[in-house]
Design an enzyme around this catalytic site. Structure first.
Site, PDB file in Angstrom:
ATOM      1  N   GLU A  77       0.800  -1.223   0.000  1.00  0.00           N
ATOM      2  CA  GLU A  77       0.000   0.000   0.000  1.00  0.00           C
ATOM      3  C   GLU A  77       0.835   1.278   0.000  1.00  0.00           C
ATOM      4  O   GLU A  77       0.375   2.335   0.435  1.00  0.00           O
ATOM      5  CB  GLU A  77      -0.967  -0.014   1.183  1.00  0.00           C
ATOM      6  CG  GLU A  77      -2.039  -1.084   1.056  1.00  0.00           C
ATOM      7  CD  GLU A  77      -3.155  -0.886   2.045  1.00  0.00           C
ATOM      8  OE1 GLU A  77      -4.257  -0.497   1.628  1.00  0.00           O
ATOM      9  OE2 GLU A  77      -2.906  -1.096   3.256  1.00  0.00           O
ATOM     10  N   HIS A 166     -11.543  -0.875   6.469  1.00  0.00           N
ATOM     11  CA  HIS A 166     -10.091  -0.995   6.356  1.00  0.00           C
ATOM     12  C   HIS A 166      -9.337  -0.244   7.456  1.00  0.00           C
ATOM     13  O   HIS A 166      -8.593  -0.850   8.202  1.00  0.00           O
ATOM     14  CB  HIS A 166      -9.662  -0.482   4.971  1.00  0.00           C
ATOM     15  CG  HIS A 166      -8.227  -0.675   4.657  1.00  0.00           C
ATOM     16  ND1 HIS A 166      -7.726  -0.539   3.380  1.00  0.00           N
ATOM     17  CD2 HIS A 166      -7.149  -0.975   5.424  1.00  0.00           C
ATOM     18  CE1 HIS A 166      -6.424  -0.758   3.385  1.00  0.00           C
ATOM     19  NE2 HIS A 166      -6.045  -1.012   4.628  1.00  0.00           N
TER      20      HIS A 166
END
Length: 229
Positions: A77, A166
């Site tokens: 990420e 998330h």
């Protein structure tokens, strides 16, 4: 020490602080814009935050390409960080975490808003980025330049955003301020849930938030940083 050496130390310390404060666990990461090249950023290799050392810190271009990988595996990420640095020249540090108390606000649509003066730096309210809106069914991970840029658009000129199902992304003009906001975002979420069980909440007014944000400078941030260290 050079500016770069000092910044590398701060990135390591920031990861350790957020781990000890319960904002990150085995997952989550802290980055900083490179002090000598605004088109690059610094981020650890993929490793649990409380274990990070200076030798783990890698340099990336804004599209997430590692400049000096040396066999080290990067975070998937990293595009969160590059997407934000690309559109926000005022930002010099980004934190991504799965801070537990913020998660319910990202999946219920309940607005997370500051209710404690120390939490005013999260902003007037915290928007929610939902990866499903643009990208459909995914693993909810920001694993491309396109997703990183879309997340950055949700942040706009703000400092915080929730990520549905998330976690959260927080940014600041310095590593220390990004850590400060991250800690108090988690605290505000926890206190807001407690207050909701008691009745209606009188949140900070817009003017109060503006005044607190304007006076939150190195005095407050360095005092907190020293304590957490």
């Amino acid at each position: 020490m050079t500016k770069l050496e000092l910044l590398l130390e701060e990135i390591v310390t920031a990861n350790r602080i957020l781990a000890r404060e319960g904002v990150v666990d085995s997952f989550g990461h802290v980055s900083a814009r490179h002090p000598d090249n605004p088109q690059r950023f610094l981020l650890s290799r993929a490793r649990a935050p409380d274990c990070i050392e200076i030798g783990d810190i890698m340099e990336f271009s804004l599209d997430g390409t590692a400049v000096n990988a040396g066999g080290r595996a990067p975070y998937l990420e990293r595009f969160i960080h590059g997407g934000i640095y690309e559109v926000r020249p005022d930002v010099h540090s980004v934190v991504h975490n799965h801070s537990p108390s913020v998660i319910p606000f990202g999946v219920t649509g309940g607005k997370l808003k500051p209710l404690l003066h120390m939490c005013a730096n999260i902003g007037h309210e915290v928007p929610i980025w939902d990866s499903h809106d643009k990208f459909g069914d995914t693993a909810l991970l920001v694993d491309s330049v396109a997703m990183g840029r879309d997340l950055a658009r949700t942040l706009g000129a703000g400092r915080t955003t929730l990520m549905r199902g998330h976690g959260a992304t927080i940014l600041g003009p310095t590593v220390r301020q990004a850590v400060f906001i991250s800690v108090y975002l988690e605290l505000n979420a926890k206190l807001q849930m407690q207050a909701m069980a008691m009745g209606d909440i009188k949140f900070l007014t817009a003017g109060e938030v503006d005044k607190i944000m304007a006076r939150t400078g190195p005095y407050s941030i360095n005092r907190a940083w020293e304590n957490w260290c």
